[in-house]
Design a protein around this motif. Structure first.
Motif, short mmCIF file in Angstrom:
data_model
loop_
_atom_site.label_atom_id
_atom_site.label_comp_id
_atom_site.label_asym_id
_atom_site.label_seq_id
_atom_site.Cartn_x
_atom_site.Cartn_y
_atom_site.Cartn_z
N MET A 1 0.86 -1.18 0.00
CA MET A 1 0.00 0.00 0.00
C MET A 1 0.90 1.24 0.00
O MET A 1 1.86 1.31 0.76
N ARG A 2 0.58 2.24 -0.86
CA ARG A 2 1.44 3.41 -0.97
C ARG A 2 0.60 4.68 -1.12
O ARG A 2 -0.54 4.64 -1.60
N LEU A 3 1.21 5.80 -0.71
CA LEU A 3 0.55 7.10 -0.75
C LEU A 3 1.53 8.14 -1.26
O LEU A 3 2.67 8.22 -0.78
N PHE A 4 1.10 8.95 -2.25
CA PHE A 4 1.99 9.92 -2.90
C PHE A 4 1.34 11.30 -2.93
O PHE A 4 0.11 11.43 -2.99
N LEU A 5 2.19 12.32 -2.93
CA LEU A 5 1.79 13.70 -3.16
C LEU A 5 2.43 14.14 -4.47
O LEU A 5 3.66 14.12 -4.61
N ILE A 6 1.59 14.53 -5.45
CA ILE A 6 2.06 14.85 -6.80
C ILE A 6 1.97 16.35 -7.03
O ILE A 6 0.91 16.96 -6.85
N TYR A 7 3.09 16.94 -7.45
CA TYR A 7 3.18 18.38 -7.66
C TYR A 7 2.91 18.74 -9.12
O TYR A 7 3.08 17.90 -10.02
N PRO A 8 2.52 20.00 -9.40
CA PRO A 8 2.23 20.41 -10.77
C PRO A 8 3.45 20.34 -11.70
O PRO A 8 3.28 20.26 -12.92
N GLU A 9 4.63 20.36 -11.13
CA GLU A 9 5.84 20.27 -11.96
C GLU A 9 6.06 18.87 -12.52
O GLU A 9 6.95 18.64 -13.35
N GLY A 10 5.28 17.89 -12.03
CA GLY A 10 5.42 16.53 -12.53
C GLY A 10 6.28 15.64 -11.65
O GLY A 10 6.56 14.50 -12.03
N ASN A 11 6.70 16.12 -10.49
CA ASN A 11 7.44 15.27 -9.56
C ASN A 11 6.53 14.92 -8.39
O ASN A 11 5.43 15.45 -8.24
N PHE A 12 6.99 14.03 -7.52
CA PHE A 12 6.14 13.59 -6.41
C PHE A 12 7.00 13.06 -5.27
O PHE A 12 8.18 12.74 -5.44
N ILE A 13 6.38 12.98 -4.09
CA ILE A 13 7.02 12.40 -2.92
C ILE A 13 6.10 11.34 -2.34
O ILE A 13 4.89 11.32 -2.62
N GLU A 14 6.67 10.45 -1.52
CA GLU A 14 5.89 9.34 -0.98
C GLU A 14 5.79 9.45 0.53
O GLU A 14 6.74 9.84 1.22
N ALA A 15 4.63 9.07 1.05
CA ALA A 15 4.43 9.06 2.50
C ALA A 15 5.22 7.94 3.14
O ALA A 15 5.52 6.92 2.52
N GLY A 16 5.56 8.14 4.41
CA GLY A 16 6.29 7.15 5.17
C GLY A 16 6.08 7.39 6.65
O GLY A 16 5.24 8.21 7.05
N PRO A 17 6.83 6.72 7.50
CA PRO A 17 6.65 6.88 8.95
C PRO A 17 6.79 8.32 9.43
O PRO A 17 6.10 8.73 10.36
#
Length: 241
Positions: free
Chosen positions: A127-143
């Motif tokens: 199971m994964r969760l991401f935040l996607i930015y308008p520039e086309g990059n993203f980061i992933e949730a974690g602890p």
């Protein structure tokens, strides 16, 4: 404006979004900002969006059309092998739409910006969760960053930061997020009910409970009033300064 939350728990993922869009105080509309793709028992994917409405609707429409096109050779949200690939697909589609709009419209890309929260699970992966930015990059949730917010985040964030715990069950998490939403809509008129939510239970690969909460929902009213009363009692019990 918008307010959306995606939260990672031991039990699974919880998503909530408001539905208000506005182009001025006299032009307020309701639009769904949560989209779910599902292949039962194989994958469940949830997307929340904030920002320019034309941009977010174009992104979702492109993702759906490409998923249905048999001649499409590139991976789609319903065919990608992992959630990371899904994040890449959505990020590149978002960037593509923003660039297309900016080329034929206003000179500033900021007018067409949008930000998205993506979460879900595909058979064989976590199971994964991401935040996607308008520039086309993203980061992933974690602890260290177990939840993401987009839109008008500042009013509801202190609630989440103080009370979040990964061991919360869905009922407690929804209560927490609704308090966060209540604090936001009381402080900002651009965020408003109804609210949409989705709870995905880890390793089930089926859509979980989905519902729309209206402003006069008795459960929401009880939480809102109860939170106000609890704050007043807590303030009275604090030591004098």
């Amino acid at each position: 404006m918008t307010y959306c939350v995606g939260m990672m728990l031991n039990q699974g993922l919880v998503f909530m979004s408001d539905t208000r869009t506005n182009a001025g105080l006299d032009n307020i509309s309701t639009f769904k900002k949560m989209h779910i793709w599902e292949n039962p028992e194989e994958r469940v994917i949830t997307l929340l969006s904030a920002g320019n409405l034309a941009t977010t609707q174009s992104v979702v429409s492109l993702l759906e059309e490409r998923s249905k096109a048999p001649e499409c050779r590139n991976p789609t949200v319903l065919a990608a092998a992992s959630m990371f690939q899904v994040a890449q697909i959505i990020a590149s589609t978002l960037k593509e739409v923003i660039q297309q709009h900016s080329e034929v419209g206003q000179s500033s890309e900021k007018s067409f910006d949008a930000t998205m929260i993506l979460g879900g699970q595909i058979q064989g992966g976590p199971m994964r969760l991401f935040l996607i930015y308008p520039e086309g990059n993203f980061i992933e949730a974690g602890p260290d960053t177990p939840f993401f917010q987009i839109g008008e985040i500042k009013y509801g964030r202190p609630i989440l930061v103080r009370a979040y715990h990964p061991a919360l069950d869905f009922r407690a998490a929804l209560r927490l997020i609704l308090v966060s939403f209540d604090s936001t809509l009381r402080a900002n008129l651009t965020v408003g009910a109804p609210f949409d939510y989705h709870c995905y239970e880890i390793d089930t690969f089926i859509r979980g409970p989905c519902c729309r909460i209206e402003s006069d929902d008795p459960r929401f009213v009880a939480i809102s009033d109860g939170w106000s009363d609890a704050l007043k009692r807590a303030l009275e019990e604090l030591p004098d300064f």
